[in-house]
Design an enzyme around this catalytic site. Structure first.
Site, PDB file in Angstrom:
ATOM      1  N   LYS A  35       0.945  -1.138  -0.217  1.00 56.45           N
ATOM      2  CA  LYS A  35       0.015  -0.280   0.002  1.00 56.45           C
ATOM      3  C   LYS A  35       0.872   1.103   0.667  1.00 56.45           C
ATOM      4  O   LYS A  35       1.806   1.313  -0.256  1.00 56.45           O
ATOM      5  CB  LYS A  35      -0.914   0.010   1.070  1.00 56.45           C
ATOM      6  CG  LYS A  35      -0.266  -0.253   2.287  1.00 56.45           C
ATOM      7  CD  LYS A  35      -0.911  -0.322   4.128  1.00 56.45           C
ATOM      8  CE  LYS A  35      -0.313  -0.005   5.050  1.00 56.45           C
ATOM      9  NZ  LYS A  35      -1.421  -0.565   6.335  1.00 56.45           N
ATOM     10  N   ARG A 130     -10.834   0.868  14.790  1.00 59.00           N
ATOM     11  CA  ARG A 130     -10.726   1.305  13.964  1.00 59.00           C
ATOM     12  C   ARG A 130     -11.575   0.984  13.099  1.00 59.00           C
ATOM     13  O   ARG A 130     -13.424   0.836  13.048  1.00 59.00           O
ATOM     14  CB  ARG A 130      -9.497   1.354  12.909  1.00 59.00           C
ATOM     15  CG  ARG A 130      -8.637   2.518  13.704  1.00 59.00           C
ATOM     16  CD  ARG A 130      -7.365   2.710  12.938  1.00 59.00           C
ATOM     17  NE  ARG A 130      -6.544   1.729  12.637  1.00 59.00           N
ATOM     18  CZ  ARG A 130      -5.596   1.211  11.910  1.00 59.00           C
ATOM     19  NH1 ARG A 130      -4.878   2.690  11.482  1.00 59.00           N
ATOM     20  NH2 ARG A 130      -4.919   0.296  11.524  1.00 59.00           N
ATOM     21  N   TYR A 256      17.627  29.785   9.314  1.00 55.05           N
ATOM     22  CA  TYR A 256      16.694  30.866   9.494  1.00 55.05           C
ATOM     23  C   TYR A 256      15.875  31.136  11.235  1.00 55.05           C
ATOM     24  O   TYR A 256      16.627  29.707  11.935  1.00 55.05           O
ATOM     25  CB  TYR A 256      15.290  30.019   9.142  1.00 55.05           C
ATOM     26  CG  TYR A 256      14.828  30.481   7.808  1.00 55.05           C
ATOM     27  CD1 TYR A 256      14.714  31.547   6.443  1.00 55.05           C
ATOM     28  CD2 TYR A 256      14.955  29.076   6.425  1.00 55.05           C
ATOM     29  CE1 TYR A 256      14.842  32.093   6.159  1.00 55.05           C
ATOM     30  CE2 TYR A 256      14.471  29.692   5.629  1.00 55.05           C
ATOM     31  CZ  TYR A 256      14.675  31.039   4.823  1.00 55.05           C
ATOM     32  OH  TYR A 256      14.665  30.959   3.798  1.00 55.05           O
ATOM     33  N   MET A 304      13.564  24.393   2.711  1.00 47.20           N
ATOM     34  CA  MET A 304      13.085  24.646   2.089  1.00 47.20           C
ATOM     35  C   MET A 304      14.005  23.274   1.225  1.00 47.20           C
ATOM     36  O   MET A 304      13.192  21.706   0.530  1.00 47.20           O
ATOM     37  CB  MET A 304      12.197  25.491   1.287  1.00 47.20           C
ATOM     38  CG  MET A 304      10.935  24.343   0.130  1.00 47.20           C
ATOM     39  SD  MET A 304      10.613  25.700  -0.568  1.00 47.20           S
ATOM     40  CE  MET A 304       8.627  24.911  -1.357  1.00 47.20           C
TER      41      MET A 304
END
Ligand SMILES: *Cc1c(COP(=O)(O)O)cnc(C)c1O
Length: 364
Positions: A35, A130, A256, A304
């Site tokens: 999956k 679940r 940062y 990033m």
């Protein structure tokens, strides 16, 4: 030159890990759980290495279709079954086996027109809360399914909430056995953690095991056990290179928010890898990384497109030097994905599933 970041998928390691799962449950057949696009590895990339599995387990119909497109003729199990009635047509057409976890799915099946009765896996909710029928409602669901002409064979399925932790499986296993002891059908209860940790207790109800994360070389119960403890090999390596260097004086800050401040003169390397590549932004100063196969630490905030690393233990590091974020370096040193995940407050599963689309992938 392309940006020097790369994921490498190790197919020999996938096969090795599948054999480890088999060895842990020698009498069971094995669903290779693929999956989430094979936990981020890519179904097409892992298929050959895992094709000695007895079946493949997926969530998505699209993933089942991709397996059939690879010419896989063996069993495919939809772990959550169908989401809407028309999914059943594809199940009939592709010969998919599917979980049944709620009455709505039984209703859909009862209304489904098919020449070929389906193999279904009736799921019990023994405490995870679940999906599945509670022990009190399980037999009624079984009886209803058993009366349907659309149903061929009913297998019995359950999923443990604590197979990886001290609480263990005994209460949920007892709940399962007390309700199902006289029902016919194959049993499948074990994910990776149950397969590795509880195979003796589960020997009588493991016609099939459902290992996922072990196939991908991550320990389901890290940090109690490491992948090495379980004899698993990393199947995914994330590497990049040093694209910049800075010499810091005492008191200089990096990145940062100036969150890291050098307490001594320090050489740092700037690495082409950031959170937009799937490297977790929650990794802080001290997260392990390999430079030229040598273990060192990330410093400052992840940005990033870049991270910064301490080059103190690697004095010969230079522009272009290899950096391994997780997996196996060219020198053969391994940095377990589980260690990096732990530094980010998460698990290896999430990191491998979250590698970004923009990162190129090689298969070896
Ligand atoms: C994902 C999944 C598995 C595999 O779990 P791992 O912890 O990765 O081994 C097994 N069974 C079901 C029902 C699942 O959804």
């Amino acid at each position: 030159m392309p940006r020097p970041i790369l994921v490498t998928i190790h197919t020999a390691a996938l096969s090795h890990n599948l054999e480890r799962a088999r060895a842990a449950a020698p009498d069971a057949r094995v669903w290779a759980v693929v999956k989430a696009n094979a936990y981020g590895h890519g179904i097409e990339r892992v298929f050959d290495a895992l094709r000695s599995a007895d079946g493949f387990a997926v969530l998505d119909l699209a993933e089942a279709q991709r397996l059939r497109a690879l010419d896989w003729r063996g069993p495919i199990l939809l772990l959550e079954g169908c989401f809407e009635a028309r999914d059943l047509e594809l199940c009939s057409r592709l010969g998919l086996w599917h979980a049944i976890h709620c009455n709505e799915q039984i209703n859909m099946l009862a209304a489904h027109k098919t020449q070929l009765p389906h193999r279904v896996f009736l799921k019990m909710n023994a405490g995870m809360n679940r999906l599945g029928f509670t022990p009190e409602r399980y037999r009624a669901a079984w009886t209803r399914l058993n009366a349907l002409p659309q149903v061929d064979e009913i297998s019995l399925m359950m999923h443990f909430s604590d197979a990886d932790s001290p609480k263990g499986i005994s209460a949920q296993l007892k709940a399962f056995e007390s309700v199902t002891h006289d029902l016919p059908g194959e049993r499948t209860l074990s994910n990776s953690a149950a397969t590795l940790r509880h195979s003796a207790a589960l020997a009588g109800c493991s016609d099939w095991v459902r290992p996922g994360i072990v196939l991908y070389g991550s320990a389901p119960d890290f940090p109690e056990h490491s992948a090495t403890d379980w004899g698993l090999m990393p199947t995914m390596t994330l590497t990049s290179r040093i694209i910049g260097m800075q010499n810091l004086a005492t008191g200089d800050s990096v990145g940062y928010g100036s969150s890291f401040i050098a307490d001594r003169p320090l050489r740092i390397g700037v690495v082409a890898c950031g959170y937009a590549d799937g490297y977790p932004r929650h990794c802080g100063t001290g997260t392990p990384v390999l430079v030229n196969g040598v273990r060192t630490r990330l410093v400052a905030r992840v940005s990033m497109d870049m991270i910064t690393v301490d080059l103190t233990p690697v004095p010969d590091a230079a522009m272009g030097t290899e950096v391994t974020l997780w997996g196996r370096s060219s020198e053969g040193t391994v940095l377990a994905i589980d260690e990096v995940a732990q530094a980010a407050g998460t698990v290896g599963y999430e990191l491998m599933c979250a590698v970004a689309q923009r990162v190129p992938v090689a298969v070896e």
